[in-house]
Design an enzyme around this catalytic site. Structure first.
Site, PDB file in Angstrom:
ATOM      1  N   HIS A   1       0.854  -1.181   0.000  1.00  0.00           N
ATOM      2  CA  HIS A   1       0.000   0.000   0.000  1.00  0.00           C
ATOM      3  C   HIS A   1       0.895   1.238   0.000  1.00  0.00           C
ATOM      4  O   HIS A   1       2.034   1.195   0.501  1.00  0.00           O
ATOM      5  CB  HIS A   1      -0.884   0.026   1.246  1.00  0.00           C
ATOM      6  CG  HIS A   1      -1.963  -0.996   1.244  1.00  0.00           C
ATOM      7  ND1 HIS A   1      -3.090  -0.876   2.024  1.00  0.00           N
ATOM      8  CD2 HIS A   1      -2.104  -2.169   0.580  1.00  0.00           C
ATOM      9  CE1 HIS A   1      -3.878  -1.912   1.842  1.00  0.00           C
ATOM     10  NE2 HIS A   1      -3.292  -2.720   0.976  1.00  0.00           N
TER      11      HIS A   1
ATOM     12  N   GLU B   1       0.916   3.835   1.850  1.00  0.00           N
ATOM     13  CA  GLU B   1       1.374   4.222   3.189  1.00  0.00           C
ATOM     14  C   GLU B   1       2.527   3.348   3.663  1.00  0.00           C
ATOM     15  O   GLU B   1       3.492   3.845   4.250  1.00  0.00           O
ATOM     16  CB  GLU B   1       0.238   4.107   4.216  1.00  0.00           C
ATOM     17  CG  GLU B   1      -0.964   4.954   3.916  1.00  0.00           C
ATOM     18  CD  GLU B   1      -2.058   4.192   3.188  1.00  0.00           C
ATOM     19  OE1 GLU B   1      -3.237   4.408   3.518  1.00  0.00           O
ATOM     20  OE2 GLU B   1      -1.740   3.378   2.289  1.00  0.00           O
TER      21      GLU B   1
ATOM     22  N   CYS C   1      -6.278   1.859   5.814  1.00  0.00           N
ATOM     23  CA  CYS C   1      -6.914   0.614   6.214  1.00  0.00           C
ATOM     24  C   CYS C   1      -6.354   0.184   7.578  1.00  0.00           C
ATOM     25  O   CYS C   1      -5.428   0.809   8.098  1.00  0.00           O
ATOM     26  CB  CYS C   1      -6.642  -0.457   5.161  1.00  0.00           C
ATOM     27  SG  CYS C   1      -4.922  -1.027   5.123  1.00  0.00           S
TER      28      CYS C   1
ATOM     29  N   CYS D   1      -2.456  -0.343   7.508  1.00  0.00           N
ATOM     30  CA  CYS D   1      -1.684   0.896   7.413  1.00  0.00           C
ATOM     31  C   CYS D   1      -1.829   1.751   8.667  1.00  0.00           C
ATOM     32  O   CYS D   1      -0.852   2.342   9.132  1.00  0.00           O
ATOM     33  CB  CYS D   1      -2.101   1.668   6.166  1.00  0.00           C
ATOM     34  SG  CYS D   1      -1.663   0.794   4.634  1.00  0.00           S
TER      35      CYS D   1
END
Length: 152
Positions: free
Chosen positions: A52, A54, A82, A85
């Protein structure tokens, strides 16, 4: 650097993700007014469910500062993080989170959960929501609308 300026950079990263066929999410880590890391989603490219924006930006920021504690840093991301993260933001002791669009299906920073402000965890961080939310949401909506058209 203002939150709007940092979010504009995160939106550029999100555009790069879209160009690769990735879900268009971009992230920037700012420390002492300077960008120390930038990233975008790369799950498909890397074949990595943890890639991801992040997570990649946190890894790059930690490498740039030479340590895992990012207590003075601000994470700026186009979509609400999410659970994975958000947990990483807490684990990295990030000083502050700024995000654009909310994520009612998977958001863990106020929508479904709020891991960044859970006093049971060892770190809490302030959250600024809705910075350039409209262009962040529009990128995602356009991406998924195109995917729906292709699959029909």
């Amino acid at each position: 650097m203002t939150d709007d300026e940092a979010m504009a950079l995160a939106l550029e990263e999100a555009g790069r993700a879209a160009d690769l066929g990735e879900v268009p999410v971009g992230a920037v880590v700012v420390l002492d007014g300077a960008v120390v890391a930038r990233a975008h989603n790369e799950r498909e490219v890397r074949h990595d469910p943890t890639a991801h924006a992040e997570m990649l930006a946190l890894r790059a920021a930690a490498a740039a500062v030479g340590g895992w504690r990012l207590s003075g840093a601000t994470m700026v991301v186009t979509l609400e993080p999410c659970p994975m993260c958000a947990g990483a933001l807490v684990a990295a002791r990030v000083g502050r989170l700024v995000f654009g669009a909310t994520d009612p299906k998977a958001g863990a920073c106020g929508s479904l959960y709020n891991l960044c402000a859970d006093p049971r965890l060892n770190h809490e961080l302030p959250i600024v929501r809705g910075i350039l939310a409209e262009p962040s949401a529009q990128l995602l909506e356009a991406f998924f609308a195109e995917r729906r058209c292709v699959s029909e």
